[in-house]
Design an enzyme around this catalytic site. Sequence first.
Site, PDB file in Angstrom:
ATOM      1  N   GLY A 230      -0.355  -0.622   9.067  1.00 22.34           N
ATOM      2  CA  GLY A 230       1.134  -0.022   9.798  1.00 22.34           C
ATOM      3  C   GLY A 230       0.643   1.749   8.905  1.00 22.34           C
ATOM      4  O   GLY A 230      -0.002   1.887   9.215  1.00 22.34           O
ATOM      5  N   SER A 231       2.293   1.863   9.328  1.00 21.75           N
ATOM      6  CA  SER A 231       2.992   3.653   8.434  1.00 21.75           C
ATOM      7  C   SER A 231       2.146   3.800   7.024  1.00 21.75           C
ATOM      8  O   SER A 231       1.708   5.084   7.260  1.00 21.75           O
ATOM      9  CB  SER A 231       3.918   3.623   8.540  1.00 21.75           C
ATOM     10  OG  SER A 231       4.996   3.361   9.811  1.00 21.75           O
ATOM     11  N   THR A 232       1.371   2.921   6.678  1.00 21.53           N
ATOM     12  CA  THR A 232       0.565   3.069   5.436  1.00 21.53           C
ATOM     13  C   THR A 232      -1.021   3.917   5.386  1.00 21.53           C
ATOM     14  O   THR A 232      -1.228   4.865   5.116  1.00 21.53           O
ATOM     15  CB  THR A 232       0.044   2.145   4.293  1.00 21.53           C
ATOM     16  OG1 THR A 232      -0.727   1.404   4.770  1.00 21.53           O
ATOM     17  CG2 THR A 232       1.847   1.429   3.616  1.00 21.53           C
ATOM     18  N   PHE A 233      -1.387   3.794   6.794  1.00 24.24           N
ATOM     19  CA  PHE A 233      -2.301   4.468   7.851  1.00 24.24           C
ATOM     20  C   PHE A 233      -2.074   5.811   7.651  1.00 24.24           C
ATOM     21  O   PHE A 233      -2.896   6.498   7.919  1.00 24.24           O
ATOM     22  CB  PHE A 233      -2.745   3.828   8.661  1.00 24.24           C
ATOM     23  CG  PHE A 233      -4.271   3.258   8.915  1.00 24.24           C
ATOM     24  CD1 PHE A 233      -3.946   2.226   7.542  1.00 24.24           C
ATOM     25  CD2 PHE A 233      -5.759   3.615   9.269  1.00 24.24           C
ATOM     26  CE1 PHE A 233      -6.010   1.970   7.334  1.00 24.24           C
ATOM     27  CE2 PHE A 233      -6.721   2.778   9.104  1.00 24.24           C
ATOM     28  CZ  PHE A 233      -6.547   1.679   7.566  1.00 24.24           C
ATOM     29  N   LYS A 234      -0.772   5.943   7.736  1.00 20.23           N
ATOM     30  CA  LYS A 234      -0.315   7.449   8.469  1.00 20.23           C
ATOM     31  C   LYS A 234      -0.747   8.819   6.727  1.00 20.23           C
ATOM     32  O   LYS A 234      -0.738   9.576   7.255  1.00 20.23           O
ATOM     33  CB  LYS A 234       1.114   7.579   8.295  1.00 20.23           C
ATOM     34  CG  LYS A 234       1.416   7.334   9.686  1.00 20.23           C
ATOM     35  CD  LYS A 234       3.021   6.909  10.118  1.00 20.23           C
ATOM     36  CE  LYS A 234       3.047   6.191  10.970  1.00 20.23           C
ATOM     37  NZ  LYS A 234       5.259   6.095  11.324  1.00 20.23           N
TER      38      LYS A 234
END
Length: 575
Positions: free
Chosen positions: A295-299
């Site tokens: 999820g957004s941790t990949f941002k």
Amino acid sequence: MRFPKSYLRGGTSKPGRQVGAAPAPSRLTAPPRNKNRFVIAIGLFFCVYAAIGGRLVQWGAAQTDNSFSIAAGDRIMASRPDLVDRNGEILATDIRTASLFAEPRRIVDADEASELLLTVLPDFDPKWLYRRLASKAGFVWLRRELTPGQQQAILDLGIPGIGFRTEQRRFYPGGSTAGFVTGHVNVDNQGIAGMEKYIDDQGYMALQDTGLAINTELEPVKLSIDLRVQHIVRDELAAAMKRYKAIAAGGVVLDVETGEVVAMTSLPDYDPNDPAQALDKDRMNRMSAGLYEMGSTFKTFTTAMALDSEKMNLNSTFDASRPIRMGGFTINDFHGKRRVLTLPEVFIYSSNIGSAKEAEAVGIAGHQEFLTRLGLLTRMQTELPEVAHPTQPKEWKLLNSVTISFGHGVSTTPLQTAVAAAALVNGGKLIPPTFLPRTKEEADAVATRVVSEKTSDDMRYLFRLNVADQRGSGNRAEVKGYQVGGKTGTAEKVINGRYVGNKRFNAFLSAFPMDKPRYVVLVVVDEPKPEEGQHYATAGMNAAPTVGAIIRRCAALLKVRPKFDPEGKALLVSY
């Protein structure tokens, strides 16, 4: 036939003997012997001994390998080295235990013997037990690893042909606290999971096979795990599962300077003293053997890629006023601002639109190369055997790159995510994770630079901003004095090939203290429900406060001193 005594004497006749009598023989003549019987007896003796000699020669010439049976018997008496944590606390050790065996050929009445044994061990299958005791075998195992009480009760029965053999049994004093790290052994004391298997693969199995590990004091194997921190992580994860009604959770604490795994666990876990629990499909090591879209941790990595490419900086802006439509899909923000966002705002508001535009600016090839450089697309190299291989699209297209930018389309392990994040905050060096002690000098020798120091400084600023700023998605992870920073991630789970909106995999990727990071802390929560009185179950509502609770309890144990200077003093970045 009896002979007169005169026939038994030798010599001449006595004086005065009558004339005309038959002369006495000068000596006794022996009776005739049966030579045929004597020859037959000698022949029989020769045949018997010839048969025995022939069998001995046959057995001696036969190429039988008894080494396996000898090694098998020795292996159960082989000592294993203790496993200890970084402070010398025992994680795994050997204890002696008795195992029950039978010699069926010596058992007088198998039926009676089985009935007596059932009085002490009623869980035996009566038919199975009788067949074992009535067999023609010379040796059969009946039960491994008895308790002292069971052994004494069987001894009191006094059954001929029943005996005990002392074996080494592995014991884990902490139970399930560090089960996924220590792993466990099988009934023959051979490592089959976790660091137990790693030890065997490093040469201990050869010591067992050669008999050099029998009754031998082996040096303990020290792990990088801190049992105190390990307990705290497990305790807080268990509380989070209960509080948010989640089906699973996991966490890791990683030293960013050495790559040492200080704590790692996954719930539901298992007790290595009862290895059968590990067969339950829900009791898996989600941190290194589970694959998830993070999820957004990949941002975090998308933003770092944009900054490291030097095509963007902290002053760059992105138009997030309208959704992106691509390939029949619409890319939108969860709580969109519907305006132009700065790069720091893209990060703290977790904008999908802004992240997609960052990836577009870098390009497909550059995006794939950057994630590969951080080790997110290849199998992680570490001592723990249970490590999954990440998945990615067979062919990267623009739509793949865009969705991967905000955490969909690539599956990796949470531990790999933590390792890659450590490289972004420690000055830009990727250090392979280890479950064994490692000095900073040893870590520098195996480290690889993956981003510039300036990129690392910028990422530390953004991490801290996302927690310290009340607008940030990670503000619930704040711990006064420890300058926590991080990034949330809320990903819809893929079930039967489709994203399910009401089932989420949440994560909070953090580091502290952000003025000079020492530890990365990552927590994942699987399918959490909204807390009572709340409407959302996003990562900022559950994973982030769980990280805060872990840091609050373990920071002092990790010798990180709190600082109550003006917030952000050491993190000011000119941009």
